[in-house]
Motif scaffolding. Structure first.
Motif, PDB file in Angstrom:
ATOM      1  N   CYS A  62       0.866  -1.181   0.000  1.00 35.52           N
ATOM      2  CA  CYS A  62       0.000   0.000   0.000  1.00 35.52           C
ATOM      3  C   CYS A  62       0.907   1.237   0.000  1.00 35.52           C
ATOM      4  O   CYS A  62       1.667   1.448   0.955  1.00 35.52           O
ATOM      5  CB  CYS A  62      -0.917   0.003   1.215  1.00 35.52           C
ATOM      6  SG  CYS A  62      -2.102  -1.357   1.202  1.00 35.52           S
ATOM      7  N   PRO A  63       0.859   2.024  -1.060  1.00 32.93           N
ATOM      8  CA  PRO A  63       1.854   3.093  -1.234  1.00 32.93           C
ATOM      9  C   PRO A  63       1.890   4.115  -0.102  1.00 32.93           C
ATOM     10  O   PRO A  63       2.970   4.555   0.302  1.00 32.93           O
ATOM     11  CB  PRO A  63       1.460   3.742  -2.554  1.00 32.93           C
ATOM     12  CG  PRO A  63       0.053   3.348  -2.798  1.00 32.93           C
ATOM     13  CD  PRO A  63      -0.144   2.022  -2.120  1.00 32.93           C
ATOM     14  N   ASN A  64       0.758   4.473   0.438  1.00 31.75           N
ATOM     15  CA  ASN A  64       0.726   5.481   1.499  1.00 31.75           C
ATOM     16  C   ASN A  64       1.294   4.936   2.808  1.00 31.75           C
ATOM     17  O   ASN A  64       1.992   5.647   3.531  1.00 31.75           O
ATOM     18  CB  ASN A  64      -0.698   5.996   1.677  1.00 31.75           C
ATOM     19  CG  ASN A  64      -1.258   6.514   0.373  1.00 31.75           C
ATOM     20  OD1 ASN A  64      -0.620   7.300  -0.317  1.00 31.75           O
ATOM     21  ND2 ASN A  64      -2.441   6.049   0.007  1.00 31.75           N
ATOM     22  N   ALA A  65       1.010   3.674   3.094  1.00 33.40           N
ATOM     23  CA  ALA A  65       1.577   3.036   4.284  1.00 33.40           C
ATOM     24  C   ALA A  65       3.091   2.942   4.161  1.00 33.40           C
ATOM     25  O   ALA A  65       3.820   3.177   5.128  1.00 33.40           O
ATOM     26  CB  ALA A  65       0.967   1.643   4.477  1.00 33.40           C
ATOM     27  N   VAL A  66       3.560   2.617   2.975  1.00 35.09           N
ATOM     28  CA  VAL A  66       5.008   2.518   2.742  1.00 35.09           C
ATOM     29  C   VAL A  66       5.672   3.881   2.923  1.00 35.09           C
ATOM     30  O   VAL A  66       6.709   4.000   3.590  1.00 35.09           O
ATOM     31  CB  VAL A  66       5.294   1.949   1.328  1.00 35.09           C
ATOM     32  CG1 VAL A  66       6.764   2.070   0.977  1.00 35.09           C
ATOM     33  CG2 VAL A  66       4.827   0.506   1.238  1.00 35.09           C
ATOM     34  N   ILE A  67       5.066   4.927   2.373  1.00 33.64           N
ATOM     35  CA  ILE A  67       5.631   6.279   2.468  1.00 33.64           C
ATOM     36  C   ILE A  67       5.698   6.747   3.923  1.00 33.64           C
ATOM     37  O   ILE A  67       6.727   7.239   4.386  1.00 33.64           O
ATOM     38  CB  ILE A  67       4.808   7.265   1.614  1.00 33.64           C
ATOM     39  CG1 ILE A  67       5.039   6.986   0.134  1.00 33.64           C
ATOM     40  CG2 ILE A  67       5.149   8.718   1.949  1.00 33.64           C
ATOM     41  CD1 ILE A  67       4.069   7.699  -0.792  1.00 33.64           C
ATOM     42  N   VAL A  68       4.614   6.577   4.657  1.00 32.65           N
ATOM     43  CA  VAL A  68       4.564   7.018   6.050  1.00 32.65           C
ATOM     44  C   VAL A  68       5.536   6.212   6.909  1.00 32.65           C
ATOM     45  O   VAL A  68       6.264   6.765   7.739  1.00 32.65           O
ATOM     46  CB  VAL A  68       3.113   6.932   6.594  1.00 32.65           C
ATOM     47  CG1 VAL A  68       3.073   7.140   8.100  1.00 32.65           C
ATOM     48  CG2 VAL A  68       2.230   7.944   5.883  1.00 32.65           C
ATOM     49  N   THR A  69       5.590   4.912   6.703  1.00 32.85           N
ATOM     50  CA  THR A  69       6.501   4.060   7.467  1.00 32.85           C
ATOM     51  C   THR A  69       7.959   4.394   7.172  1.00 32.85           C
ATOM     52  O   THR A  69       8.776   4.514   8.087  1.00 32.85           O
ATOM     53  CB  THR A  69       6.229   2.576   7.160  1.00 32.85           C
ATOM     54  OG1 THR A  69       4.870   2.296   7.479  1.00 32.85           O
ATOM     55  CG2 THR A  69       7.135   1.671   7.963  1.00 32.85           C
TER      56      THR A  69
END
Length: 149
Positions: free
Chosen positions: A55-62
């Motif tokens: 999930c791109p947003n989860a990856v970015i935030v993490t």
């Protein structure tokens, strides 16, 4: 024939250096894992599964959260001026403070902006708002890191 002359304390200095690297690596890893789980625990959804699923947003935030933790740990190590015990303790203390500040600030950002972080990170589509959340993580990591030095 080349004659290689090393200082008598060279071997012990190398040993201390390798030991320091190992200890700092362990402290850094512990902080990164703790930071990840603190973000996961305070974020709706199962962050590790969302990251694994891409999930791109989860990856970015993490990624931003982990990067900011690394900034804090690096500055804590650097500011210890070669004192291993103080450096390790500083890295632990400032790392935990950084985690607490980041988690609280992201929750505050969510409240102020009315962002639904859970829906944001669970989305399969890139959401520009995830960059705002990621930027908050990095900015707070920089603030804590500069405060250390």
């Amino acid at each position: 024939m080349i004659d290689l002359a090393l200082d008598p304390g060279f071997g012990s200095a190398i040993g201390r250096g390798v030991g320091a690297i190992a200890l700092y690596a362990v402290v850094g890893l512990v902080l990164m894992v703790f930071g990840f789980y603190a973000i996961d625990w305070t974020t709706p959804g199962k962050l590790s599964a969302l990251v694994r699923n891409g999930c791109p947003n989860a990856v970015i935030v993490t990624a931003a959260g982990l990067f900011s933790m690394a900034l804090i740990v690096v500055v804590a190590i650097y500011s210890s001026a070669g004192k291993l015990d103080e450096g390790l303790l500083s890295a632990l203390i400032f790392g935990f403070v950084g985690i607490i500040v980041q988690v609280a600030a992201v929750r505050l950002l969510e409240w102020i902006t009315r962002l639904d972080i859970g829906a944001l990170i669970e989305s399969d589509k890139f959401a520009p708002a995830s960059v705002v959340v990621a930027s908050a993580h990095v900015a707070l990591g920089l603030v804590v890191a500069v405060a250390i030095s």
